[in-house]
Write a protein that holds these residues in place. Structure first.
Motif, PDB file in Angstrom:
ATOM      1  N   UNK A 218       1.479  -1.109  -0.277  1.00 41.90           N
ATOM      2  CA  UNK A 218      -0.361   0.146  -0.166  1.00 41.90           C
ATOM      3  C   UNK A 218       0.924   1.242   0.035  1.00 41.90           C
ATOM      4  N   UNK A 219       2.121   1.105   0.391  1.00 37.75           N
ATOM      5  CA  UNK A 219       2.618   2.488   0.544  1.00 37.75           C
ATOM      6  C   UNK A 219       3.684   2.759  -0.442  1.00 37.75           C
ATOM      7  N   UNK A 220       3.721   1.344  -1.651  1.00 40.02           N
ATOM      8  CA  UNK A 220       3.620   1.683  -2.825  1.00 40.02           C
ATOM      9  C   UNK A 220       2.689   1.708  -3.532  1.00 40.02           C
ATOM     10  N   UNK A 221       1.889   2.425  -3.715  1.00 41.37           N
ATOM     11  CA  UNK A 221       0.373   2.841  -3.715  1.00 41.37           C
ATOM     12  C   UNK A 221       0.178   1.133  -4.815  1.00 41.37           C
ATOM     13  N   UNK A 222       0.746   0.186  -4.532  1.00 48.77           N
ATOM     14  CA  UNK A 222       0.334  -1.071  -5.460  1.00 48.77           C
ATOM     15  C   UNK A 222      -0.638  -2.094  -3.768  1.00 48.77           C
ATOM     16  N   UNK A 223      -2.091  -1.953  -5.271  1.00 52.90           N
ATOM     17  CA  UNK A 223      -2.782  -3.107  -4.335  1.00 52.90           C
ATOM     18  C   UNK A 223      -3.253  -4.138  -5.010  1.00 52.90           C
ATOM     19  N   UNK A 224      -2.332  -5.678  -4.925  1.00 56.63           N
ATOM     20  CA  UNK A 224      -3.176  -6.225  -5.439  1.00 56.63           C
ATOM     21  C   UNK A 224      -3.988  -7.672  -5.150  1.00 56.63           C
ATOM     22  N   UNK A 225      -4.963  -7.466  -5.875  1.00 55.80           N
ATOM     23  CA  UNK A 225      -5.632  -8.552  -4.973  1.00 55.80           C
ATOM     24  C   UNK A 225      -7.002  -7.638  -4.935  1.00 55.80           C
ATOM     25  N   UNK A 226      -6.815  -6.469  -5.882  1.00 52.59           N
ATOM     26  CA  UNK A 226      -8.295  -5.781  -5.022  1.00 52.59           C
ATOM     27  C   UNK A 226      -8.722  -5.008  -6.297  1.00 52.59           C
ATOM     28  N   UNK A 227      -9.665  -4.657  -7.071  1.00 49.07           N
ATOM     29  CA  UNK A 227      -9.702  -4.080  -8.594  1.00 49.07           C
ATOM     30  C   UNK A 227      -9.906  -2.373  -8.520  1.00 49.07           C
ATOM     31  N   UNK A 228      -9.446  -1.682  -9.076  1.00 50.31           N
ATOM     32  CA  UNK A 228      -8.830  -0.488  -8.990  1.00 50.31           C
ATOM     33  C   UNK A 228      -9.983   0.852 -10.323  1.00 50.31           C
ATOM     34  N   UNK A 229      -9.810   1.827 -10.126  1.00 45.61           N
ATOM     35  CA  UNK A 229     -10.426   2.167 -11.505  1.00 45.61           C
ATOM     36  C   UNK A 229      -9.079   2.970 -11.950  1.00 45.61           C
ATOM     37  N   UNK A 230      -9.320   3.143 -13.336  1.00 47.65           N
ATOM     38  CA  UNK A 230      -7.924   3.926 -14.055  1.00 47.65           C
ATOM     39  C   UNK A 230      -9.136   4.578 -15.043  1.00 47.65           C
ATOM     40  N   UNK A 231      -9.186   6.167 -15.214  1.00 48.35           N
ATOM     41  CA  UNK A 231      -9.725   5.955 -16.522  1.00 48.35           C
ATOM     42  C   UNK A 231     -11.051   6.085 -16.534  1.00 48.35           C
ATOM     43  N   UNK A 232     -11.527   5.996 -15.047  1.00 46.02           N
ATOM     44  CA  UNK A 232     -12.802   5.352 -15.606  1.00 46.02           C
ATOM     45  C   UNK A 232     -13.011   3.865 -15.731  1.00 46.02           C
TER      46      UNK A 232
END
Length: 567
Positions: free
Chosen positions: A263-277
Motif C-alpha cells: 500500500x505504501x508503494x501504491x500497489x493494491x494486488x488482489x483489489x479491483x481499482x479504477x483507472x481512467x474510469x
C-alpha cells in the motif's frame, strides 16, 4: 317456481362453502398457535425479535468445529455448551447438527450440501455460496423476517455499512440472507513492532518503507534480544495458512502479510481499482511489479523471515521472542501478542500506522463491511428462528464470557460477527475519556449496538495501570482477564484514531460469473508467481509473463464483467 328454488339452493350452498372456508382458516391459525409456529408477520404487529416459542422447535445447522480447540469445559460438546443452552433457555430452540467440519474443510462441506441439494435448515456461507444457492432457488425469502424480526441493535449495525450489507444479500428486490457487519478496523493491517527492541538499539519507529528496511536490518544484525546469537527475524512473513496480502474476496484479517508495504508503494494486488474510469486488477499493474521488486530485495538481504510461505505458524516466532515486526489488524493481542507478553513481560509490542507513502500519507486498502451470511433453507417452517438466534447473540454477547462453562465464541450456533463500522474507534475514544476522567463509565451504558463497550469501560482500570496515558507494556496488568481486549483497543486501534487514513477500496468484493470457473486457477497462478519472485525462485521479469497469462486465461473476460457490474 322450480328455477327460483334452484337459485335459492345455490345461494345457500355458496354461503355454506364460504363459512366452511372461514372456519378452516380460523382452525388453521389456531393450530399454528397451538403448535408454537410463528410465521413471519408482514405487518410486524405480532413479531417479537426475542420471543421464545411456546413449544420447542428444532433448527438443524451446519457448523464449523475446530478439532484442535480445547476450550470447552469438561462434559461440554460442540452441540451442548453454554451457547446452545442459552439459545434453548432464551428462545426454546433446540439446535442440531446437519454436519460439522473443520475450518479447512467447512467450505467444501457447504459446497457438497449445495451440489446435492441437501442443505441444513440454516448455515453460514460466503458470497460465492450465497449466489450459487440463490441461483439454485434453495433459499427462503427473508425479507419479512428481517423487516419484522431483526432486533433494533442488528438493524442499526447493518445500517452503519451505508447500505452495503443489505445490498449484498438483495436479489430481485428480496433479502435472501442475513448479512454480517464488521468493524472497519479489521481491514487495516498496521505494523506491530517490538518497541523495547527499538529503544535498546536507539531507533525511532519507522515511517517509510526505507526506514522500515533500516529497522529490520538492525533487528537482524544487532542482537536485539541480547542472547549473543544470530537468531532474530526482522519482519515476519505469511505462513502456510495466510496470504501475501488481503484481496477483494478476503479483504480483512490477513496475518503476517505485506499489505502495508504494498500500500505504501501504491500497489493494491488482489483489489479491483479504477483507472481512467475503467476497472483494472491491481495485481497486474506496474506498481505491483515495483513492490514485488522491493520485497524481493528485502528477502534477499535477510530482512524478511527466510521460512515465509512454508513456516507452519508465524505466531510461534512472535511468541518465542524471535520476531521484531509483523503486519496484522488491531486485534493481534487476541493472536500471538498476549502469549508473547506473558512469556516475556518486557516484550513491548506497539502498533503503528506505517509505512507511509512518498507523500507521508497512510494509504492502506480497506475491507468490505460484510463477508459472511446466514442462509435459511427454502421450506424451513421457522425461518425467523435464525434471526432470533442472531438477535440473542448480539443482545447477550458481553455476558457470554461470564457464563458458566468454557468454549470460544465459534461454538455459538450460526454465529456472525456484528459490529458497527466504527466500533473500535468509538471504544478507544471512550476508554481514553474514562481513563483521563473527562467521562464516567455510565456515560456509555446506553449504546446497545456497541455491545462490548459497557464491559470495556467498567473494567478498564483493572487492566490499565498509571500513568494512564502511557501505553508501554510495563504500565499494564497483563494478568487481568480484560488485558487482551483493552490492549487491542488502546494500542491496536490507536493508530486508526490518531492518524488520517486515506484508504483504498476495491470496486467489488464479490465474484462475477466467469470467476466462478476461472478464479481458483488465476489466484493460484498469482500466488505461486509472486511468492517465487519475492523469494528469488523466479526473476522479477516473470511478472510480465504472469500478466499475459492472467489476461489470456480469463482475466480479460473477467475485467469486462467487472466493468458491466460497476457501470
Amino acid at each position: 317456481m322450480k328455477l327460483k328454488g334452484k337459485f335459492v339452493a345455490f345461494v345457500v350452498l355458496l354461503l355454506l362453502l364460504l363459512l366452511a372456508a372461514c372456519s378452516s382458516e380460523t382452525a388453521s391459525n389456531d393450530d399454528s398457535e397451538e403448535n408454537g409456529t410463528e410465521e413471519p408477520s408482514n405487518d410486524g404487529k405480532d413479531a417479537d425479535p426475542f420471543g421464545a416459542y411456546e413449544e420447542a422447535i428444532t433448527i438443524s445447522i451446519g457448523q464449523e468445529v475446530d478439532p484442535t480447540d480445547t476450550s470447552l469445559t469438561d462434559g461440554d460438546t460442540p452441540l451442548d455448551n453454554k451457547y446452545t443452552r442459552h439459545v434453548k433457555e432464551m428462545l426454546n430452540i433446540d439446535v442440531e447438527h446437519a454436519f460439522t467440519a473443520s475450518p479447512s474443510n467447512y467450505d467444501q462441506k457447504v459446497s457438497l450440501a449445495i451440489a446435492s441439494n441437501d442443505i441444513p435448515d440454516a448455515m453460514v456461507v460466503g458470497p460465492i455460496e450465497l449466489r450459487q444457492m440463490v441461483e439454485a432457488d434453495q433459499l427462503a425469502d427473508l425479507t419479512g423476517v428481517f423487516e419484522n424480526y431483526a432486533s433494533p441493535a442488528i438493524k442499526e449495525i447493518i445500517e452503519s455499512t451505508g447500505g452495503v450489507a443489505l445490498d449484498s444479500v438483495t436479489f430481485d428486490g428480496k433479502i435472501m440472507a442475513i448479512p454480517n457487519a464488521q468493524a472497519s478496523a479489521d481491514g487495516v493491517h498496521n505494523l506491530w513492532i517490538r518497541k523495547d527492541w527499538l529503544d535498546k538499539l536507539g531507533l525511532e519507529p519507522p515511517k517509510t518503507v526505507e526506514e522500515l528496511q533500516e529497522v529490520a536490518r538492525a533487528f537482524v544484525e544487532e542482537d536485539p534480544d541480547g542472547n549473543g546469537e544470530d537468531d532474530t527475524i526482522g519482519i515476519a512473513g505469511p505462513d502456510a495458512s495466510n496470504k501475501l496480502y488481503a484481496n477483494f474476496l478476503e479483504s480483512s484479517n490477513n496475518l503476517y502479510g505485506f499489505d502495508g508495504i504494498f500500500s505504501a508503494l501504491h500497489s493494491y494486488p488482489g483489489y479491483w481499482l479504477e483507472d481512467d474510469g475503467e476497472p483494472v486488477y491491481g495485481s497486474i499493474l506496474p506498481e505491483t511489479k515495483e513492490a514485488l521488486g522491493t520485497l524481493r530485495d528485502m528477502y534477499a538481504e535477510g530482512l524478511i523471515d527466510r521460512e515465509m510461505g512454508v513456516r507452519e505458524d508465524s505466531a510461534e516466532s512472535v511468541i518465542s521472542g524471535k520476531t521484531g515486526i509483523f503486519s496484522g489488524p488491531f486485534w493481534m493481542p487476541y493472536g500471538p501478542i498476549t502469549d508473547a507478553i506473558r512469556q516475556n513481560p518486557d516484550a513491548n509490542w506497539q502498533s503503528y500506522a506505517a509505512p507511509l507513502d512518498a507523500n507521508g500519507d497512510y494509504t492502506p486498502h480497506l475491507m468490505t463491511p460484510t463477508n459472511s451470511y446466514v442462509v435459511v433453507r427454502k421450506g424451513y417452517e421457522h425461518p425467523e428462528a435464525a434471526m432470533k438466534i442472531l438477535n440473542n447473540l448480539v443482545a447477550h454477547e458481553s455476558e457470554h464470557d461470564a457464563m458458566e462453562g468454557g468454549g470460544g465464541p465459534g461454538y455459538y450456533p450460526i454465529r456472525l460477527v456484528y459490529a458497527p463500522a466504527d466500533e473500535m474507534e468509538v471504544t478507544t475514544v471512550a476508554l481514553r475519556e474514562v481513563l483521563d476522567g473527562t467521562k464516567q463509565p455510565e456515560d456509555f451504558y446506553d449504546m446497545p449496538s456497541y455491545k462490548l463497550i459497557h464491559t470495556d469501560v467498567d473494567t478498564i482500570f483493572d487492566a490499565k495501570l498509571e500513568p494512564y496515558d502511557n501505553m508501554n507494556i510495563e504500565y499494564w496488568n497483563i494478568d487481568s482477564n480484560h488485558f487482551t481486549r483493552a490492549y487491542s483497543a488502546l494500542v491496536g486501534t490507536a493508530p486508526l484514531v490518531d492518524s488520517e487514513i486515506k484508504g483504498v477500496k476495491s470496486l467489488i468484493y464479490y465474484q462475477t460469473d466467469t470467476m466462478e470457473s476461472r478464479w481458483v486457477n488465476l489466484k493460484k497462478l498469482e500466488d505461486e508467481t509472486f511468492l517465487k519472485i519475492i523469494t528469488g525462485a523466479a526473476p522479477l521479469d516473470t511478472f510480465d509473463q504472469f500478466v499475459e497469462d492472467w489476461k489470456q486465461q480469463g482475466g480479460d473476460q473477467i475485467t469486462e464483467e467487472v466493468a458491466e457490474s460497476v457501470n
